[in-house]
Design an enzyme around this catalytic site. Structure first.
Site, short mmCIF file in Angstrom:
data_model
loop_
_atom_site.label_atom_id
_atom_site.label_comp_id
_atom_site.label_asym_id
_atom_site.label_seq_id
_atom_site.Cartn_x
_atom_site.Cartn_y
_atom_site.Cartn_z
N HIS A 67 0.84 -1.20 0.00
CA HIS A 67 0.00 0.00 0.00
C HIS A 67 0.88 1.26 0.00
O HIS A 67 0.72 2.16 -0.84
CB HIS A 67 -0.90 -0.06 1.25
CG HIS A 67 -1.72 1.16 1.52
ND1 HIS A 67 -3.09 1.14 1.57
CD2 HIS A 67 -1.37 2.44 1.81
CE1 HIS A 67 -3.55 2.35 1.85
NE2 HIS A 67 -2.51 3.16 2.01
N GLU A 68 1.87 1.29 0.91
CA GLU A 68 2.74 2.47 1.01
C GLU A 68 3.64 2.61 -0.22
O GLU A 68 3.91 3.73 -0.66
CB GLU A 68 3.60 2.40 2.28
CG GLU A 68 2.82 2.47 3.58
CD GLU A 68 1.90 3.69 3.67
OE1 GLU A 68 2.24 4.75 3.13
OE2 GLU A 68 0.83 3.55 4.29
ZN LIG Z 1 -2.40 5.15 2.38
#
Ligand SMILES: [Zn+2]
Length: 376
Positions: A67-68
């Protein structure tokens, strides 16, 4: 940063883990192995549930990392530099060195994270049902946690991804970035307060997890406030460069002098707080500051070389003189002196206190000119 374990680099971005993550990973392992898996897939041995719990915790960390990374890679494609990704107790942070330049880039950078989590979650549902058993239960848990991650991050308050999406939309709609920031900061504080309230109700009615909810709310409130004031500061310092706020060093001096001679020849006439020192080839390689000189007892000043109390320039943090001063807020560390370079030539130093003074001056000047202070 201290307390962080560096895991490596992905696409030029440092990936690091804060120690607090280990505590969370242990908690996740406990709750998955101790309750969720035995309920979803009964009939296995305790050690198998523990292995499943550990796998689930590691897979959760990997999901947060992906996600990051999504944020980081899209940010870099949109001209926003990302130095590092840190995973810690409340999830992950991709540390961006500047803000997005257009609402469109901001929208893309913020949107990719929840999109990845959502796709990951949805994509895991089918394999989870096909595989079945203990492994299927782990996959099923992972699917639901990724979907929860996507939905939670879409809550429209700063600093959550949803807050940034809302910010991008408001910014585009009204063409006023400051106004958008004010709104999403308020929304973020409201979301935080709501979670604190929810957590307390949860706790009072017997759910120990309520403490965690309240803690996340408290953290969000603080982060929303900090983001609001940081963005105000950025605007106030617009156009101010590092060279405008630094301490300028005088001409460099040879490092072979004694401390006593150096004080007589340079410190007393110049009265500067720092000096650069050159070696034989006249390239500045060291820096000496007044406190280091003053710390040498007066009866030893004739026999101590100024070189021996100086610090190597390569050991000190560095910034460029042409950088915007507002970037310094993420780059300076409290109590440390940072060397300002003009290309490959050291020209001065800067610390947090000086930056604070500069900000104060900017505020007073805008006050004198009768401008309204920037909205928080
Ligand atoms: Zn995020």
């Amino acid at each position: 940063m201290k307390n962080n374990i560096k895991l490596g680099r992905v696409a030029g971005v440092i990936v690091e883990l804060n120690w607090t993550v280990l505590a969370i990973a242990a908690l996740v392992t406990l709750s998955v192995a101790g309750g969720i898996l035995p309920a979803a897939a009964p009939g296995y041995q305790a050690t198998q549930y523990v292995v499943g719990g550990v796998a689930a915790a590691l897979a959760l960390l990997a999901s947060i990392l992906v996600h990051e990374l999504g944020h980081a890679l899209v940010a870099q494609r949109n001209g926003v530099k990302v130095e590092r990704i840190s995973l810690w107790a409340f999830g992950g942070v991709a540390q961006m060195e500047s803000e997005a330049e257009t609402p469109r880039s901001e929208f893309l950078i913020a949107g990719i994270g929840p999109a990845i989590s959502l796709i990951l979650g949805l994509a895991l549902i089918y394999p989870a049902s096909v595989v079945g058993g203990l492994f299927g239960a782990v996959l099923g848990w992972l699917a639901s946690i990724n979907i929860i991650l996507a939905v939670f991050n879409l809550i429209p308050g700063a600093p959550l991804d949803g807050g940034r999406l809302l910010h991008a939309w408001l910014w585009k709609r009204h063409g006023d970035r400051a106004r958008a920031t004010a709104t999403t900061t308020k929304a973020g504080r409201l979301v935080g307060t709501g979670l604190i309230g929810l957590g307390i109700v949860q706790f009072v009615t017997g759910g120990a997890g309520g403490l965690w909810t309240a803690l996340i709310g408290w953290f969000l409130r603080g982060a929303a406030t900090a983001e609001g004031s940081y963005s105000t500061i950025r605007r106030e310092l617009q156009g101010v460069r590092v060279r405008d706020v630094m301490t300028t060093a005088g001409p460099p001096e040879g490092d072979w002098m004694s401390v006593a001679a150096f004080i007589d020849r340079r410190v007393i006439p110049d009265q500067r707080p720092v000096y650069f020192l050159t070696g034989i080839d006249e390239t500045p390689t060291r820096l000496v500051a007044l406190p280091a000189l003053a710390a040498v007892p007066s009866n030893e000043r004739n026999t101590t070389s100024v070189r021996s109390v100086a610090q190597g320039l390569d050991e000190l943090p560095a910034v460029q003189a042409n950088e915007p001063a507002s970037d310094l807020f993420t780059k300076l560390s409290p109590g440390a002196l940072t060397v300002v370079w003009d290309g490959s030539r050291p020209v001065g130093t800067i610390n947090v206190a000086q930056l604070g003074t500069a900000l104060e001056q900017v505020r007073l000047l805008s006050n004198l000119r009768g401008e309204a202070p920037a909205a928080a």
